[in-house]
Every structure is written in C-alpha cells, then in structure tokens.
Design a protein around this motif. Structure first.
Motif, short mmCIF file in Angstrom:
data_model
loop_
_atom_site.label_atom_id
_atom_site.label_comp_id
_atom_site.label_asym_id
_atom_site.label_seq_id
_atom_site.Cartn_x
_atom_site.Cartn_y
_atom_site.Cartn_z
N GLU A 35 0.84 -1.19 0.00
CA GLU A 35 0.00 0.00 0.00
C GLU A 35 0.88 1.24 0.00
OE1 GLU A 35 -3.97 -0.37 2.33
OE2 GLU A 35 -2.39 -1.29 3.54
N ILE A 36 0.38 2.28 -0.63
CA ILE A 36 1.11 3.55 -0.70
C ILE A 36 0.27 4.63 -0.05
CG2 ILE A 36 2.16 5.25 -2.23
CD1 ILE A 36 2.26 2.94 -4.35
N PHE A 37 0.84 5.28 0.96
CA PHE A 37 0.18 6.37 1.67
C PHE A 37 1.01 7.64 1.49
CE2 PHE A 37 -0.82 2.53 4.09
CZ PHE A 37 -2.19 2.63 4.22
N LEU A 45 5.27 3.35 2.40
CA LEU A 45 4.95 2.04 1.84
C LEU A 45 4.66 1.08 3.00
CD1 LEU A 45 7.80 1.66 -0.79
CD2 LEU A 45 5.50 2.54 -1.16
N GLN A 46 3.63 0.27 2.83
CA GLN A 46 3.26 -0.68 3.88
C GLN A 46 2.80 -1.97 3.23
OE1 GLN A 46 0.73 0.84 7.06
NE2 GLN A 46 -0.61 -0.90 6.77
N LYS A 47 3.24 -3.10 3.76
CA LYS A 47 2.79 -4.38 3.22
C LYS A 47 1.27 -4.46 3.35
CE LYS A 47 3.48 -9.33 3.47
NZ LYS A 47 4.25 -10.42 4.03
N TYR A 48 0.60 -4.86 2.27
CA TYR A 48 -0.85 -4.92 2.26
C TYR A 48 -1.33 -6.11 3.08
CZ TYR A 48 -5.61 -5.21 0.49
OH TYR A 48 -6.97 -5.27 0.39
N ALA A 49 -2.18 -5.83 4.03
CA ALA A 49 -2.79 -6.86 4.87
C ALA A 49 -4.27 -6.53 5.00
CB ALA A 49 -2.12 -6.91 6.24
N PRO A 50 -5.14 -7.18 4.22
CA PRO A 50 -6.54 -6.78 4.17
C PRO A 50 -7.40 -7.24 5.34
CG PRO A 50 -6.18 -8.66 2.74
CD PRO A 50 -4.84 -8.26 3.30
N ASP A 60 -15.98 -6.29 7.59
CA ASP A 60 -16.28 -5.12 8.42
C ASP A 60 -15.01 -4.50 9.02
OD1 ASP A 60 -18.06 -3.27 9.33
OD2 ASP A 60 -18.74 -4.44 11.05
N ILE A 61 -14.03 -4.22 8.17
CA ILE A 61 -12.74 -3.68 8.58
C ILE A 61 -12.77 -2.15 8.53
CG2 ILE A 61 -10.27 -3.57 8.01
CD1 ILE A 61 -11.18 -6.32 9.01
N VAL A 62 -12.22 -1.51 9.55
CA VAL A 62 -12.07 -0.06 9.60
C VAL A 62 -10.60 0.25 9.90
CG1 VAL A 62 -14.44 0.37 10.34
CG2 VAL A 62 -12.68 0.05 12.05
N MET A 63 -10.20 1.45 9.56
CA MET A 63 -8.84 1.89 9.87
C MET A 63 -8.82 2.55 11.24
SD MET A 63 -6.94 0.93 7.40
CE MET A 63 -5.41 1.82 7.54
N PHE A 64 -7.92 2.11 12.10
CA PHE A 64 -7.75 2.68 13.44
C PHE A 64 -6.27 2.95 13.63
CE2 PHE A 64 -6.95 2.05 18.02
CZ PHE A 64 -7.75 3.07 18.52
N LYS A 65 -5.90 4.22 13.68
CA LYS A 65 -4.49 4.63 13.81
C LYS A 65 -3.63 3.94 12.75
CE LYS A 65 -4.75 6.07 18.56
NZ LYS A 65 -4.09 6.19 19.83
N ASN A 66 -4.08 4.01 11.50
CA ASN A 66 -3.39 3.44 10.34
C ASN A 66 -3.23 1.93 10.38
OD1 ASN A 66 -3.10 5.80 8.88
ND2 ASN A 66 -1.19 6.33 9.89
N LYS A 67 -4.08 1.25 11.14
CA LYS A 67 -4.08 -0.22 11.19
C LYS A 67 -5.48 -0.71 10.88
CE LYS A 67 0.13 -0.35 12.76
NZ LYS A 67 1.20 -0.58 11.86
N ARG A 68 -5.59 -1.88 10.23
CA ARG A 68 -6.89 -2.48 9.94
C ARG A 68 -7.38 -3.27 11.15
NH1 ARG A 68 -4.56 -2.17 5.13
NH2 ARG A 68 -5.87 -1.54 3.40
N VAL A 69 -8.58 -2.91 11.59
CA VAL A 69 -9.17 -3.57 12.75
C VAL A 69 -10.64 -3.83 12.44
CG1 VAL A 69 -9.66 -3.35 15.24
CG2 VAL A 69 -7.61 -2.29 14.27
#
Length: 79
Positions: A35-37, A45-50, A60-69
């Motif tokens: 992923e590119i931010f 750059l961050q390894k994509y983890a969906p 039902d994933i949301v972003m919380f402090k730039n992490k998928r939760v």
C-alpha cells in the motif's frame, strides 16, 4: 522513522527497487501487495494486509491509527 541511508533512482516507468534487506525484514515476497500512503511530504509504503491485525477477520474492517481492525475488536479496544 529510521533512516537507512539507501538511495534508489526512479526509472522511466516510475519504479524503484526495494533493497533485499528491507524486503526480508518486512517479509515481502514477489507478488505481495504494497500500500502507498502520503502523509504531508512523505511517501509511506506498507505491506498490504486486508484483514484485522488482531483476529484475522476480513469482514467489516475499519482503519484505526493506520491499522486495519474489525469492528468487533475495535469495540473490545474501546472498553
């Protein structure tokens, strides 16, 4: 952010090569998504983890402090 002092040139197609040391330390294999931010004047750059970083759920994933939760884990975090 730690500076490694490695410089790579962008080629004619806009590509760069990530050094093997970085690919190894972030467990990046050929075919993995990245992923590119953009944050102010930085490219991240961050390894994509969906999926959720806690339980591995992919719905039902949301972003919380730039992490998928997932929402379930997010509710548990807010308790």
């Amino acid at each position: 952010m730690k500076s490694l002092g490695i410089v790579r040139k962008v080629d004619e197609l806009g590509r760069i090569v990530l050094p093997k040391e970085i690919r190894t330390s972030f467990d990046l294999e050929p075919g993995d998504g990245v992923e590119i931010f953009v944050e102010k004047d930085k490219i991240i750059l961050q390894k994509y983890a969906p999926c959720c970083i806690f339980c591995g759920e992919a719905d039902d994933i949301v972003m919380f402090k730039n992490k998928r939760v997932c929402r379930t884990c997010l509710e548990e975090l807010s308790k």
